[in-house]
Design a protein around this motif. Sequence first.
Motif, PDB file in Angstrom:
ATOM      1  N   ARG A 193       0.824  -1.206   0.000  1.00  0.00           N
ATOM      2  CA  ARG A 193       0.000   0.000   0.000  1.00  0.00           C
ATOM      3  C   ARG A 193       0.864   1.266   0.000  1.00  0.00           C
ATOM      4  NH1 ARG A 193      -4.380  -1.463   4.673  1.00  0.00           N
ATOM      5  NH2 ARG A 193      -5.653   0.184   3.765  1.00  0.00           N
ATOM      6  N   VAL A 194       1.961   1.208   0.754  1.00  0.00           N
ATOM      7  CA  VAL A 194       2.882   2.362   0.772  1.00  0.00           C
ATOM      8  C   VAL A 194       3.495   2.558  -0.615  1.00  0.00           C
ATOM      9  CG1 VAL A 194       5.103   3.168   1.660  1.00  0.00           C
ATOM     10  CG2 VAL A 194       3.392   2.255   3.236  1.00  0.00           C
ATOM     11  N   ARG A 195       3.856   1.462  -1.241  1.00  0.00           N
ATOM     12  CA  ARG A 195       4.435   1.547  -2.588  1.00  0.00           C
ATOM     13  C   ARG A 195       3.451   2.201  -3.557  1.00  0.00           C
ATOM     14  NH1 ARG A 195       5.198  -1.769  -7.274  1.00  0.00           N
ATOM     15  NH2 ARG A 195       7.362  -1.714  -8.024  1.00  0.00           N
ATOM     16  N   GLN A 196       2.184   1.825  -3.448  1.00  0.00           N
ATOM     17  CA  GLN A 196       1.168   2.410  -4.316  1.00  0.00           C
ATOM     18  C   GLN A 196       0.960   3.889  -4.015  1.00  0.00           C
ATOM     19  OE1 GLN A 196      -2.071  -0.316  -3.483  1.00  0.00           O
ATOM     20  NE2 GLN A 196      -1.624  -1.558  -5.285  1.00  0.00           N
ATOM     21  N   MET A 197       1.002   4.246  -2.729  1.00  0.00           N
ATOM     22  CA  MET A 197       0.864   5.655  -2.363  1.00  0.00           C
ATOM     23  C   MET A 197       1.995   6.494  -2.956  1.00  0.00           C
ATOM     24  SD  MET A 197      -0.265   5.428   1.652  1.00  0.00           S
ATOM     25  CE  MET A 197      -1.867   4.816   2.157  1.00  0.00           C
ATOM     26  N   ARG A 198       3.209   5.954  -2.922  1.00  0.00           N
ATOM     27  CA  ARG A 198       4.354   6.690  -3.467  1.00  0.00           C
ATOM     28  C   ARG A 198       4.224   6.839  -4.984  1.00  0.00           C
ATOM     29  NH1 ARG A 198       8.708   7.735  -0.441  1.00  0.00           N
ATOM     30  NH2 ARG A 198      10.063   7.716  -2.281  1.00  0.00           N
ATOM     31  N   MET A 231      10.136  -4.579  -4.664  1.00  0.00           N
ATOM     32  CA  MET A 231       9.704  -5.558  -3.679  1.00  0.00           C
ATOM     33  C   MET A 231       9.387  -6.888  -4.342  1.00  0.00           C
ATOM     34  SD  MET A 231       5.928  -4.020  -2.802  1.00  0.00           S
ATOM     35  CE  MET A 231       5.702  -5.264  -1.545  1.00  0.00           C
ATOM     36  N   THR A 232       9.531  -7.952  -3.543  1.00  0.00           N
ATOM     37  CA  THR A 232       9.201  -9.297  -3.987  1.00  0.00           C
ATOM     38  C   THR A 232       8.005  -9.791  -3.191  1.00  0.00           C
ATOM     39  OG1 THR A 232      11.508  -9.767  -4.515  1.00  0.00           O
ATOM     40  CG2 THR A 232      10.056 -11.654  -4.221  1.00  0.00           C
ATOM     41  N   LEU A 233       7.022 -10.353  -3.870  1.00  0.00           N
ATOM     42  CA  LEU A 233       5.791 -10.769  -3.210  1.00  0.00           C
ATOM     43  C   LEU A 233       5.794 -12.239  -2.791  1.00  0.00           C
ATOM     44  CD1 LEU A 233       3.211  -8.939  -5.512  1.00  0.00           C
ATOM     45  CD2 LEU A 233       4.089  -8.185  -3.299  1.00  0.00           C
ATOM     46  N   HIS A 234       6.746 -13.026  -3.313  1.00  0.00           N
ATOM     47  CA  HIS A 234       6.780 -14.454  -2.980  1.00  0.00           C
ATOM     48  C   HIS A 234       7.127 -14.647  -1.499  1.00  0.00           C
ATOM     49  CE1 HIS A 234       6.551 -14.882  -7.258  1.00  0.00           C
ATOM     50  NE2 HIS A 234       7.753 -14.367  -7.444  1.00  0.00           N
ATOM     51  N   MET A 235       6.577 -15.693  -0.888  1.00  0.00           N
ATOM     52  CA  MET A 235       6.718 -15.891   0.557  1.00  0.00           C
ATOM     53  C   MET A 235       7.083 -17.328   0.901  1.00  0.00           C
ATOM     54  SD  MET A 235       3.441 -13.849   2.113  1.00  0.00           S
ATOM     55  CE  MET A 235       3.256 -12.071   1.962  1.00  0.00           C
ATOM     56  N   VAL A 236       7.662 -17.487   2.094  1.00  0.00           N
ATOM     57  CA  VAL A 236       7.918 -18.792   2.691  1.00  0.00           C
ATOM     58  C   VAL A 236       7.118 -18.876   3.984  1.00  0.00           C
ATOM     59  CG1 VAL A 236       9.637 -20.350   3.664  1.00  0.00           C
ATOM     60  CG2 VAL A 236      10.248 -18.891   1.728  1.00  0.00           C
ATOM     61  N   PHE A 237       6.267 -19.898   4.093  1.00  0.00           N
ATOM     62  CA  PHE A 237       5.510 -20.146   5.315  1.00  0.00           C
ATOM     63  C   PHE A 237       6.163 -21.311   6.048  1.00  0.00           C
ATOM     64  CE2 PHE A 237       0.984 -18.514   4.046  1.00  0.00           C
ATOM     65  CZ  PHE A 237       1.512 -17.240   3.882  1.00  0.00           C
ATOM     66  N   THR A 238       6.496 -21.127   7.332  1.00  0.00           N
ATOM     67  CA  THR A 238       7.077 -22.215   8.116  1.00  0.00           C
ATOM     68  C   THR A 238       6.230 -22.464   9.354  1.00  0.00           C
ATOM     69  OG1 THR A 238       8.528 -20.657   9.303  1.00  0.00           O
ATOM     70  CG2 THR A 238       9.418 -21.712   7.332  1.00  0.00           C
ATOM     71  N   GLY A 296      19.171 -20.010  -6.769  1.00  0.00           N
ATOM     72  CA  GLY A 296      18.184 -18.987  -7.074  1.00  0.00           C
ATOM     73  C   GLY A 296      16.968 -18.992  -6.176  1.00  0.00           C
ATOM     74  N   LEU A 297      16.821 -20.047  -5.347  1.00  0.00           N
ATOM     75  CA  LEU A 297      15.605 -20.162  -4.543  1.00  0.00           C
ATOM     76  C   LEU A 297      15.516 -19.084  -3.468  1.00  0.00           C
ATOM     77  CD1 LEU A 297      14.852 -23.949  -3.885  1.00  0.00           C
ATOM     78  CD2 LEU A 297      13.285 -22.219  -4.758  1.00  0.00           C
ATOM     79  N   ARG A 298      16.545 -18.983  -2.631  1.00  0.00           N
ATOM     80  CA  ARG A 298      16.469 -18.054  -1.509  1.00  0.00           C
ATOM     81  C   ARG A 298      16.346 -16.613  -1.984  1.00  0.00           C
ATOM     82  NH1 ARG A 298      16.956 -18.717   3.774  1.00  0.00           N
ATOM     83  NH2 ARG A 298      17.788 -20.831   3.619  1.00  0.00           N
ATOM     84  N   SER A 299      16.954 -16.288  -3.118  1.00  0.00           N
ATOM     85  CA  SER A 299      16.857 -14.915  -3.612  1.00  0.00           C
ATOM     86  C   SER A 299      15.450 -14.578  -4.108  1.00  0.00           C
ATOM     87  CB  SER A 299      17.870 -14.688  -4.741  1.00  0.00           C
ATOM     88  OG  SER A 299      17.573 -15.511  -5.856  1.00  0.00           O
ATOM     89  N   ARG A 300      14.675 -15.603  -4.472  1.00  0.00           N
ATOM     90  CA  ARG A 300      13.300 -15.366  -4.933  1.00  0.00           C
ATOM     91  C   ARG A 300      12.347 -15.134  -3.770  1.00  0.00           C
ATOM     92  NH1 ARG A 300      15.789 -15.705  -9.118  1.00  0.00           N
ATOM     93  NH2 ARG A 300      15.059 -16.454 -11.153  1.00  0.00           N
ATOM     94  N   PHE A 301      12.702 -15.679  -2.604  1.00  0.00           N
ATOM     95  CA  PHE A 301      11.820 -15.577  -1.438  1.00  0.00           C
ATOM     96  C   PHE A 301      12.525 -14.772  -0.347  1.00  0.00           C
ATOM     97  CE2 PHE A 301      10.801 -19.559  -3.574  1.00  0.00           C
ATOM     98  CZ  PHE A 301       9.423 -19.488  -3.692  1.00  0.00           C
ATOM     99  N   ASN A 302      12.088 -13.550  -0.138  1.00  0.00           N
ATOM    100  CA  ASN A 302      12.729 -12.734   0.895  1.00  0.00           C
ATOM    101  C   ASN A 302      11.770 -12.364   2.030  1.00  0.00           C
ATOM    102  OD1 ASN A 302      11.097 -10.880  -0.351  1.00  0.00           O
ATOM    103  ND2 ASN A 302      12.696  -9.365  -0.723  1.00  0.00           N
ATOM    104  N   ARG A 303      10.572 -12.941   2.040  1.00  0.00           N
ATOM    105  CA  ARG A 303       9.643 -12.684   3.138  1.00  0.00           C
ATOM    106  C   ARG A 303       9.254 -14.019   3.769  1.00  0.00           C
ATOM    107  NH1 ARG A 303       7.313  -8.527   5.176  1.00  0.00           N
ATOM    108  NH2 ARG A 303       8.046  -7.196   3.481  1.00  0.00           N
ATOM    109  N   TYR A 304       9.568 -14.140   5.068  1.00  0.00           N
ATOM    110  CA  TYR A 304       9.345 -15.388   5.780  1.00  0.00           C
ATOM    111  C   TYR A 304       8.272 -15.180   6.853  1.00  0.00           C
ATOM    112  CZ  TYR A 304      13.661 -16.760   3.506  1.00  0.00           C
ATOM    113  OH  TYR A 304      14.607 -17.045   2.563  1.00  0.00           O
ATOM    114  N   VAL A 305       7.290 -16.062   6.859  1.00  0.00           N
ATOM    115  CA  VAL A 305       6.172 -15.960   7.795  1.00  0.00           C
ATOM    116  C   VAL A 305       6.130 -17.245   8.619  1.00  0.00           C
ATOM    117  CG1 VAL A 305       3.696 -15.614   8.056  1.00  0.00           C
ATOM    118  CG2 VAL A 305       4.905 -14.533   6.140  1.00  0.00           C
TER     119      VAL A 305
END
Length: 481
Positions: free
Chosen positions: A229-234, A244-251, A367-376
Amino acid sequence: MNSLAARAREIASQLRTYFQSVEDSGIWDHVDESPGFAEALSTYLMIFASKIMRSDGRITDGEINFIKSILPNGLHFQNALISNLITDFDKTYDQLDSVDQALPMLAASIALDLKSGTDETAGIFKDLEEFGNLVIAADSMRGEFEVRQLSKMMAKLKSLEDKFRALHRQQFGAAVKQAVPEVQAAPRAAMAVQDTSKPDLDTLLTELRTMIGLHRAKEEVTAATNLVRVRQMRQEAGLPAMPMTLHMVFTGNPGTGKTTVARLIAQIYRELGLLEQGHLTEVDRSGLVGGYVGQTALKVQDVVQEARGGVLFIDEAYALKADQKDSYGQEAINTLLKSMEDHRDDLVVIVAGYTEQMNAFLETNPGLRSRFNRYVHFDDYTGDELLNIFTYMSEKNGYASTPMANYQLKAHFEQMYAGRGPNFGNARDVRNVFETILKHQAARLMTIHKPTPEDLSFIDLADIAWLFERSGAGAAQKGRA
């Protein structure tokens, strides 16, 4: 910058108008001893903004200019003084640990909602979150620290709200419901889940926030949403947009709501305009890895095509590559990585599984870890949360536990949580307990001649006795008799 500040002033104005009406209602008897709500709001918004601005350890010119632009007309300060004010207000925020005492305006709104059966306070939270996002957008640097700080602040406010509601619920005769994640039975092959109804963004975020437990997961997902949302506001303000990267890792362990949260993310991103359809496509190894040379790439491509415009959710992703010699699994990973790059504008990939196995999985390909930079991370449910899930399942299906049965169930779920092992099933184990209790209840009801509707609806001590039988202790841990 002008458009960001203009919207911030607009939010402050509508909040001021609303709180004036709350003050005029006389719902809060402490108001005569406190500053007016309008005055308190202006101070609180400055404190709120300052806490966000200071979260990354610096105050930028963009943030100072933003504060200048939202000050009341006629007030002008030097940059150095504004910087000092931001620092002082930042320290003040940590003292706001009680809605009742520190934020009488918010407490009054909650009390009015409880008395009248409305939910105007939800709109306040929405406005505060948008105000916080505007503060973040005013900074010229990437706002990861600020976004996380905003998420923590909103979670704190929500927690204070829940405590206040619980304290005053009996007085005003209102109740607060919590949502529980859906429980999936087993791994699936590729299966697209299409949404027939399309709830709006506020509804989706409310559903996320009211889920039982999952505090860290909710904070991370909210932070990711706010960053978008902040990105869109800017962008709308003509400022450089943050990459930003939207891909995620769920653990986390099974049964902690990972699939439910992934489905919510798909719908949230749709409402934010990032994904066209916002559907969820679930898949595991069997849906991606073929049995002969050349089949794997085609299977991955087919699943990706099905998931485009939504979220591809890969459960137990670490199983894609069984070992170093698994060439088919490696082919699936390589094809997936290429597809993520080719369709980065209309595909979000979420990989999920046990924490340790997922960390190992991300090291199988450079290339895997570089694709996923958000961990939940999804924490296990506590004993109280497991009981809340059981209560939700019961109410949803028209059952209620007697007070004594409820007391014993609470003890059981606390013991289940304390003795949990690596294969702890969380909500899945609760569902097993619930279904087994219904089998025992059915057997008991068959001994009653013409059971009443109350007999058919109540779960009694006799229905849960199997949980505490010495011979069934091992099975009880798994929720099975």
